[in-house]
Design a protein around this motif. Structure first.
Motif, short mmCIF file in Angstrom:
data_model
loop_
_atom_site.label_atom_id
_atom_site.label_comp_id
_atom_site.label_asym_id
_atom_site.label_seq_id
_atom_site.Cartn_x
_atom_site.Cartn_y
_atom_site.Cartn_z
N GLU B 63 48.73 34.82 123.71
CA GLU B 63 47.60 35.68 124.11
C GLU B 63 46.52 35.74 123.04
N LEU B 64 46.96 35.81 121.80
CA LEU B 64 45.99 35.80 120.69
C LEU B 64 45.23 34.48 120.68
N LYS B 65 45.93 33.42 121.00
CA LYS B 65 45.32 32.09 121.02
C LYS B 65 44.33 31.98 122.17
N ASN B 66 44.74 32.44 123.34
CA ASN B 66 43.85 32.39 124.51
C ASN B 66 42.58 33.19 124.28
N ALA B 67 42.71 34.29 123.57
CA ALA B 67 41.54 35.13 123.30
C ALA B 67 40.67 34.53 122.20
N GLY B 68 41.20 33.52 121.51
CA GLY B 68 40.42 32.88 120.46
C GLY B 68 40.57 33.52 119.09
N LEU B 69 41.56 34.40 118.96
CA LEU B 69 41.71 35.10 117.68
C LEU B 69 42.49 34.30 116.66
N ILE B 70 43.39 33.44 117.13
CA ILE B 70 44.10 32.59 116.19
C ILE B 70 44.05 31.15 116.68
N LYS B 71 44.29 30.25 115.74
CA LYS B 71 44.36 28.83 116.07
C LYS B 71 45.76 28.36 115.72
N GLY B 72 46.27 27.42 116.49
CA GLY B 72 47.60 26.89 116.20
C GLY B 72 47.57 25.37 116.29
N SER B 73 48.15 24.74 115.31
CA SER B 73 48.22 23.28 115.37
C SER B 73 49.64 22.83 115.05
N ILE B 74 50.08 21.80 115.75
CA ILE B 74 51.45 21.32 115.59
C ILE B 74 51.60 20.64 114.22
N GLU B 75 52.66 21.03 113.56
CA GLU B 75 52.89 20.56 112.19
C GLU B 75 54.37 20.18 112.10
N GLY B 76 54.70 19.00 112.55
CA GLY B 76 56.11 18.62 112.62
C GLY B 76 56.78 19.39 113.74
N ASN B 77 57.92 19.96 113.47
CA ASN B 77 58.56 20.76 114.52
C ASN B 77 58.26 22.24 114.38
N ALA B 78 57.31 22.55 113.53
CA ALA B 78 56.83 23.93 113.46
C ALA B 78 55.40 23.97 113.97
N ILE B 79 54.86 25.17 114.11
CA ILE B 79 53.46 25.30 114.51
C ILE B 79 52.74 26.07 113.43
N CYS B 80 51.59 25.59 113.07
CA CYS B 80 50.81 26.20 112.00
C CYS B 80 49.78 27.14 112.62
N TYR B 81 49.90 28.41 112.30
CA TYR B 81 48.96 29.38 112.87
C TYR B 81 48.04 29.93 111.80
N CYS B 82 46.82 30.17 112.19
CA CYS B 82 45.94 30.94 111.30
C CYS B 82 44.85 31.63 112.10
N ILE B 83 44.22 32.58 111.44
CA ILE B 83 43.16 33.37 112.06
C ILE B 83 41.95 32.49 112.36
N ASP B 84 41.32 32.73 113.48
CA ASP B 84 40.04 32.09 113.75
C ASP B 84 38.94 33.04 113.27
N GLU B 85 38.35 32.67 112.15
CA GLU B 85 37.40 33.58 111.49
C GLU B 85 36.22 33.94 112.37
N LYS B 86 35.86 33.03 113.24
CA LYS B 86 34.69 33.28 114.10
C LYS B 86 34.91 34.52 114.96
#
Lengths: 110, 110
Positions: B63-86
């Motif tokens: 939900e945070l991702k859909n709203a654009g608040l965080i970004k997630g990118s696949i990093e091996g078998n984990a997912i890398c999340y961080c805040i979308d500063e915009k």
DNA sequence: ATTTAATATTGCAATATTACGATTAAAATT
DNA sequence: AATTTTAATCGTAATATTGCAATATTAAAT
């Protein structure tokens, strides 16, 4: 299930979530923006500003009031509504703070 | 009925409501705060930080991702999340703006 | 190739939200 | 006192959210 497990989070987290949730509907955003636009308290008049039926608007106003975002006082047979500046201040501080923390750091890993 | 009537409100109003709604749950506030606290992107580790089951956390992240608040990118078998500063910037600007408008006016009728 | 680890998806029950017609309540106006 | 105005409340249908067990997916590690 179905109910939010507030007891597992801090007071501050719950408080911010309540404020955010109250603004998590376009009608309530529109109400807050209207109160700011007219630049004063409004006695009556809010229902006519919104594309929703009177009971719906009344319900949205109640939620904004419960969250502490607006204040309402009885003024004859109308109700006088205005923004509670303390709530807006809390939101501004909160996001300002986050923003500062984000620009402070320089590790761009995404 | 039961569904929000987004079509009656402006894009900006709907956009702010979506961002606010995404933060309208203490778990999602906690996720955002955690991402800021660790001061970098996080690969894995988020589930252990929260008092909720893994599928529930996954859902909140979505939900945070859909709203654009965080970004997630696949990093091996984990997912890398961080805040979308915009998104945070939008929120900060929005409430900063409101705050300014409120302190500008001096008509204390409430 | 199997196993392990991390995360997503599915399915579902419990609860909450959204919206509004009908009604009520309270004060102002006639 | 009857009427009008303004806003809250009640009742209810439609929809959304929250939470999790079970399962699936995907890639790394063995």
């Amino acid at each position: 299930m179905g109910a939010t497990k507030t007891e597992h989070f801090t007071n501050k987290q719950n408080e911010m979530a309540i404020l955010a949730k109250a603004l998590g509907h376009p009608a309530r955003i529109a109400i807050v923006e209207y109160l700011i636009k007219v630049n004063s308290c409004i006695c009556g008049d809010i229902v006519n500003e919104l594309p929703l039926a009177q009971p719906t608007v009344s319900q949205h106003l109640k939620e904004l009031k419960n969250a502490g975002l607006i204040k309402g006082s009885i003024e004859g047979n109308a109700i006088c509504y205005c923004i509670d500046e303390k709530a807006i201040e809390k939101l501004q501080n909160y996001f300002g703070n986050i923003s500062t923390k984000l620009t402070d750091k320089k590790n761009k890993c995404c």
